[in-house]
Design an enzyme around this catalytic site. Structure first.
Site, mmCIF file in Angstrom:
data_model
loop_
_atom_site.group_PDB
_atom_site.id
_atom_site.type_symbol
_atom_site.label_atom_id
_atom_site.label_comp_id
_atom_site.label_asym_id
_atom_site.label_seq_id
_atom_site.Cartn_x
_atom_site.Cartn_y
_atom_site.Cartn_z
ATOM 1 N N LYS A 67 -12.254 10.867 24.349
ATOM 2 C CA LYS A 67 -12.967 11.586 25.445
ATOM 3 C C LYS A 67 -13.607 10.832 26.536
ATOM 4 O O LYS A 67 -14.834 11.248 26.685
ATOM 5 C CB LYS A 67 -13.566 12.683 24.973
ATOM 6 C CG LYS A 67 -12.567 13.876 24.286
ATOM 7 C CD LYS A 67 -13.175 15.180 24.099
ATOM 8 C CE LYS A 67 -12.163 16.067 23.331
ATOM 9 N NZ LYS A 67 -12.014 15.637 22.080
ATOM 10 N N ARG A 179 -4.279 27.741 15.076
ATOM 11 C CA ARG A 179 -4.899 28.590 13.876
ATOM 12 C C ARG A 179 -3.719 29.109 13.188
ATOM 13 O O ARG A 179 -3.276 30.212 13.431
ATOM 14 C CB ARG A 179 -6.032 29.559 14.324
ATOM 15 C CG ARG A 179 -7.173 28.882 14.891
ATOM 16 C CD ARG A 179 -7.879 28.288 13.745
ATOM 17 N NE ARG A 179 -9.162 27.265 14.363
ATOM 18 C CZ ARG A 179 -9.022 26.049 14.432
ATOM 19 N NH1 ARG A 179 -7.960 25.382 14.260
ATOM 20 N NH2 ARG A 179 -10.096 25.540 14.977
ATOM 21 N N GLN A 189 -13.456 27.625 18.101
ATOM 22 C CA GLN A 189 -11.949 27.567 19.137
ATOM 23 C C GLN A 189 -11.812 28.934 19.698
ATOM 24 O O GLN A 189 -11.805 29.953 18.983
ATOM 25 C CB GLN A 189 -11.007 27.042 18.344
ATOM 26 C CG GLN A 189 -10.984 25.834 17.849
ATOM 27 C CD GLN A 189 -10.755 24.553 19.054
ATOM 28 O OE1 GLN A 189 -10.987 24.853 20.090
ATOM 29 N NE2 GLN A 189 -10.394 23.449 18.559
HETATM 30 O O1 C5P Z 1 -10.433 21.998 13.724
HETATM 31 P P1 C5P Z 1 -9.703 22.094 14.598
HETATM 32 O O2 C5P Z 1 -8.275 22.334 14.290
HETATM 33 O O3 C5P Z 1 -10.185 23.101 15.616
HETATM 34 O O4 C5P Z 1 -9.713 20.723 15.358
HETATM 35 C C1 C5P Z 1 -9.297 20.394 16.667
HETATM 36 C C2 C5P Z 1 -9.477 19.208 17.034
HETATM 37 O O5 C5P Z 1 -9.092 18.908 18.315
HETATM 38 C C3 C5P Z 1 -10.768 18.677 17.077
HETATM 39 O O6 C5P Z 1 -10.887 17.315 16.514
HETATM 40 C C4 C5P Z 1 -11.330 18.827 18.643
HETATM 41 O O7 C5P Z 1 -12.054 17.583 18.811
HETATM 42 C C5 C5P Z 1 -9.987 18.485 19.291
HETATM 43 N N1 C5P Z 1 -9.858 18.881 20.581
HETATM 44 C C6 C5P Z 1 -10.092 20.547 20.990
HETATM 45 N N2 C5P Z 1 -9.843 20.767 22.292
HETATM 46 C C7 C5P Z 1 -9.714 19.846 23.215
HETATM 47 C C8 C5P Z 1 -9.566 18.447 22.883
HETATM 48 C C9 C5P Z 1 -9.409 18.090 21.582
HETATM 49 O O8 C5P Z 1 -10.089 21.041 20.037
HETATM 50 N N3 C5P Z 1 -9.512 20.463 24.437
#
Ligand code: C5P
Length: 235
Positions: A67, A179, A189
């Protein structure tokens, strides 16, 4: 357009404190996962590039979720340093000039522009000074990502349909905020969809972190997701 192997559609986020733990989780997941995202937690804990190389030696693809966000010249030089590191995807934030600078130096990597973090809901955006709809912001950011020479965007499954409609296969859509497991406690999220919905909405890849990492049996959780993917992409 490059054909995406079915098993590569799942990208598992190795969101663990150390490279050693990331390796252990990848070993535990075995052939259930072919594509890994390594992000900021691992970057700041050391051994990031050694882990990246180790994953490549195991035959895995790597998404460097760093990022990047800075003035264009700094981003350009940072991306030039990353070129040849073996990552397939790299994330960059920013306006058109920043994204252009990243795209100029990307080499073999695909640059993905972050549109709007999936942890941000409408109220958060309003608090940050964005007055409009989330979808409009995502679309605008995707448009300048494409114009800047980026290969794709990170976008929630909720915005994937409008992105697919607008840009077709010209932009890869990589969707976090999945999810798949019902009954999981709520987390940070906000704009989430499940596995099937993400692909139905137009995602090319999904990123899954905690639902795999925190499962009692991570390999079984990953295999279940791969099973869903196999039932969607039958060819
Ligand atoms: O644990 P989870 O499934 O929420 O992980 C989602 C991953 O995607 C995390 O590593 C997070 O940093 C990444 N991510 C996100 N949203 C974004 C970009 C990346 O959740 N817009």
């Amino acid at each position: 357009m490059t054909v995406i192997a079915r098993q590569d559609r799942l990208i598992v986020a190795l969101d663990v404190p150390t490279a050693a733990e990331a390796r252990a989780l990848a070993e535990r997941l075995g052939d259930a996962v072919t594509f890994y995202k390594i992000g900021l937690e691992l970057f700041t804990s050391g051994g990031y590039f050694e882990l990246l190389q180790w994953l490549r030696v195991q035959g895995r693809h790597v998404f460097a979720d760093l990022k990047l966000y800075d003035i264009p010249e700094t981003v350009r030089r940072a991306v030039a340093n990353l070129r040849g590191c073996g990552a397939r995807f790299l994330t960059v934030h920013g306006d058109r000039a920043i994204l252009e600078a990243a795209a100029r130096e990307k080499g073999d990597m695909k640059v993905l522009a972050v549109t709007v973090l999936t942890s941000l809901g409408p109220a958060d955006l309003q608090a940050m000074g964005y007055g409009g709809e989330v979808q409009d912001l995502v679309l605008a950011r995707a448009r300048y990502a494409l114009d800047a020479g980026c290969d794709g965007v990170i976008a929630s499954g909720l915005e994937a349909p409008v992105l697919k409609r607008e840009f077709g296969d010209r932009l890869l859509i990589v969707t976090p905020g999945i999810r798949p497991v019902t009954g999981r406690p709520a987390d940070d999220q906000k704009r989430t969809v499940d596995v099937a919905q993400a692909f139905a909405n137009g995602a090319d890849h999904i990123v899954v972190g905690r639902p795999v990492r925190d499962a009692a049996d991570p390999r079984a959780a990953a295999r279940a997701i791969q099973g869903t993917i196999a039932s969607i992409f039958t060819a």
